[in-house]
Design an enzyme around this catalytic site. Structure first.
Site, mmCIF file in Angstrom:
data_model
loop_
_atom_site.group_PDB
_atom_site.id
_atom_site.type_symbol
_atom_site.label_atom_id
_atom_site.label_comp_id
_atom_site.label_asym_id
_atom_site.label_seq_id
_atom_site.Cartn_x
_atom_site.Cartn_y
_atom_site.Cartn_z
ATOM 1 N N THR A 216 -5.263 -3.062 7.129
ATOM 2 C CA THR A 216 -4.353 -3.888 6.336
ATOM 3 C C THR A 216 -3.208 -3.026 5.820
ATOM 4 O O THR A 216 -3.023 -1.889 6.299
ATOM 5 C CB THR A 216 -5.112 -4.606 5.200
ATOM 6 O OG1 THR A 216 -4.243 -5.565 4.585
ATOM 7 C CG2 THR A 216 -5.620 -3.657 4.135
ATOM 8 N N ASN A 217 -2.444 -3.531 4.874
ATOM 9 C CA ASN A 217 -1.337 -2.751 4.313
ATOM 10 C C ASN A 217 -1.273 -2.981 2.806
ATOM 11 O O ASN A 217 -2.106 -3.700 2.251
ATOM 12 C CB ASN A 217 -0.024 -3.110 5.014
ATOM 13 C CG ASN A 217 0.298 -4.578 4.874
ATOM 14 O OD1 ASN A 217 0.425 -5.096 3.772
ATOM 15 N ND2 ASN A 217 0.390 -5.283 6.000
ATOM 16 N N ARG A 218 -0.295 -2.388 2.150
ATOM 17 C CA ARG A 218 -0.294 -2.381 0.687
ATOM 18 C C ARG A 218 0.384 -3.595 0.052
ATOM 19 O O ARG A 218 0.580 -3.625 -1.154
ATOM 20 C CB ARG A 218 0.360 -1.085 0.190
ATOM 21 C CG ARG A 218 -0.481 0.138 0.539
ATOM 22 C CD ARG A 218 0.165 1.414 0.037
ATOM 23 N NE ARG A 218 0.488 1.327 -1.364
ATOM 24 C CZ ARG A 218 1.528 1.941 -1.936
ATOM 25 N NH1 ARG A 218 2.325 2.679 -1.203
ATOM 26 N NH2 ARG A 218 1.750 1.812 -3.226
ATOM 27 N N ALA A 283 3.809 -9.342 4.767
ATOM 28 C CA ALA A 283 3.833 -8.057 5.470
ATOM 29 C C ALA A 283 2.888 -8.201 6.659
ATOM 30 O O ALA A 283 1.685 -7.938 6.548
ATOM 31 C CB ALA A 283 3.392 -6.946 4.540
#
Ligand code: CTP
Length: 409
Positions: A216-218, A283
């Site tokens: 995943t991402n932030r 995102a």
């Protein structure tokens, strides 16, 4: 301007133990910039005092004693006519019945009658019922609810759950935050985006590695949720296509939950068919695992070699297919950059056929992922550029939604 700023809200409080929650609602509305006038029924005074409300609103809270004072006429007509919205929370079965039948025997019901009778203004009237199990379902109450709904009164709840009496059933007042969301929705109904449908995306993709792990991402989803709220505040119909975030979606948004970039693509392509605009704040993953393991990867099998492949570019696909959707007039993207902000954002604006891109420098500690503020540069297809100062994500959302509304005018 924030939706509550300068709005005059009349909060009716009637005799239920949930009256203490109404103090929280009054406080939240006041903090958001609304001017809140509170009217107590005689029953409410048995549960909580006007002083509690005066303390949180900074204004006088009215009771039936005021009805019989010299100010009576000024009061109910004045309050009723100057208000932008009436909300009665909690509303007992008794008050509900009086409202349905036009009985005006206390300051609250007489004011509601004065406010609701003005055809020219048609102000929203919202009711959050609170009553013991069985009372809401009683045919008499149901008939009163029907009458009021037919007149355009909005019902918020009641919720199912445990009552103060110990009984479990339908009749709990919904939580103040949810009531607040419904108030926003009602206040925004004639906004600049009334009649328009926006698709807003939010959050960071989750690309599975095996049944327990993912990449995943932030992204926190905050900017996307703020955009959805800002669009609702302007009266838009909003489809919020969201990756997992842990945030509470704004009241009124049609929520579509997705995990992967592929699911985001499918959901967005479906939603934009009926939409006037797309604001792509999610995102979305650029890469995904090529061979997702059906079973959990085990340590004893050694360190896995994870091969990645390109994930679908949702916005790129929409940009390419745009001419197919006659209704879709505006497409807005985001660019999260850690260097060469403007150059990279302009390249994305062009390659994805956007009308506007909101570029933010994610290397700054006070902007981008996870924080409540953003510093955005807006780049338009026609070459215009606007550098916005550091602002809250809510303010940034309102600004961007204003631009979208201007495109759709
Ligand atoms: N986006 C998308 N699908 C992807 C990746 C990004 O729809 N698979 C959208 C984002 O929602 C955003 C815009 O494209 O509105 C730009 O995203 P960003 O991550 O900044 O750029 P990328 O296109 O992924 O390019 P790069 O990774 O080279 O920066």
């Amino acid at each position: 301007m924030a939706i509550f700023t300068g709005k005059h809200i009349l909060l009716g409080v009637t005799g239920s133990i949930a009256a203490y929650k109404a103090a929280d609602l009054a406080s939240k509305l006041t903090q958001q910039g609304a001017q809140v006038d509170v009217i107590f029924s005689a029953g409410a005074e048995q549960f909580i005092t006007p002083l509690t409300f005066q303390s949180v609103t900074g204004r006088r809270a009215f009771t039936d004693a005021d009805l019989w004072g010299g100010e009576a006429h000024i009061l109910h007509v004045g309050l009723g006519h100057s208000t932008d919205l009436v909300v009665i929370a909690p509303c007992t079965a008794n008050t509900l019945a009086k409202l349905a039948h036009g009985i005006a025997d206390n300051l609250l019901t007489v004011t509601a009658l004065a406010a609701g009778g003005e055809k020219s203004r048609q102000i929203p009237i919202l009711i959050a019922p609170a009553m013991d199990a069985g009372m809401y379902e009683h045919p008499a109450t149901q008939e009163n609810v029907r009458i009021l709904k037919e007149r355009g009164v909005v019902f918020i709840g009641p919720a199912q759950g445990r009552m103060a009496s110990g009984l479990v059933g339908l009749g709990r007042m919904v939580e103040p935050m949810e009531i607040l969301g419904h108030i926003r929705l009602a206040l925004g109904r004639n906004g600049k985006l009334a009649g328009k449908h926006l698709v807003v995306t939010a959050g960071g993709s989750q690309e599975p590695i095996d049944p327990v792990r993912y990449i995943t991402n932030r992204s926190s989803g905050k900017q996307g949720y703020a955009l959805a709220q800002a669009a609702l505040d302007e009266g838009a119909t909003v489809t919020l296509v969201t990756h997992p975030t842990g945030l509470t979606p704004p009241v009124g948004a049609h929520v579509v939950e997705v995990r992967t970039a592929q699911e985001m693509l499918e959901a967005v392509l479906k939603a934009v068919e009926q939409a006037d605009g797309l604001v792509m704040a999610a995102a979305v993953a650029d890469f995904r695992v090529k061979h997702v393991s059906e079973h959990k990867l085990k340590k004893q099998d050694g360190i896995p070699h994870i091969l990645l492949e390109a994930a679908p570019d949702v916005l790129g696909t929409v940009g390419r297919l745009r001419p197919e959707w006659k209704r879709l007039k505006t497409v807005v993207g985001f660019a999260a950059e850690s260097r060469d902000l403007v150059e990279n954002a302009i390249a994305k604006l062009k390659s994805k056929h956007l009308d506007l891109i909101a570029a933010n420098d994610i290397s700054a500690p006070d902007a981008g992922f996870g924080v409540d503020t953003n510093r955005i540069t807006l780049l338009y297809a026609d070459g215009r550029r606007e550098s916005l100062p550091l602002m809250s994500k809510d303010e940034a959302a309102r600004y961007i939604i204003e631009r979208v509304a201007a495109f759709l005018e």
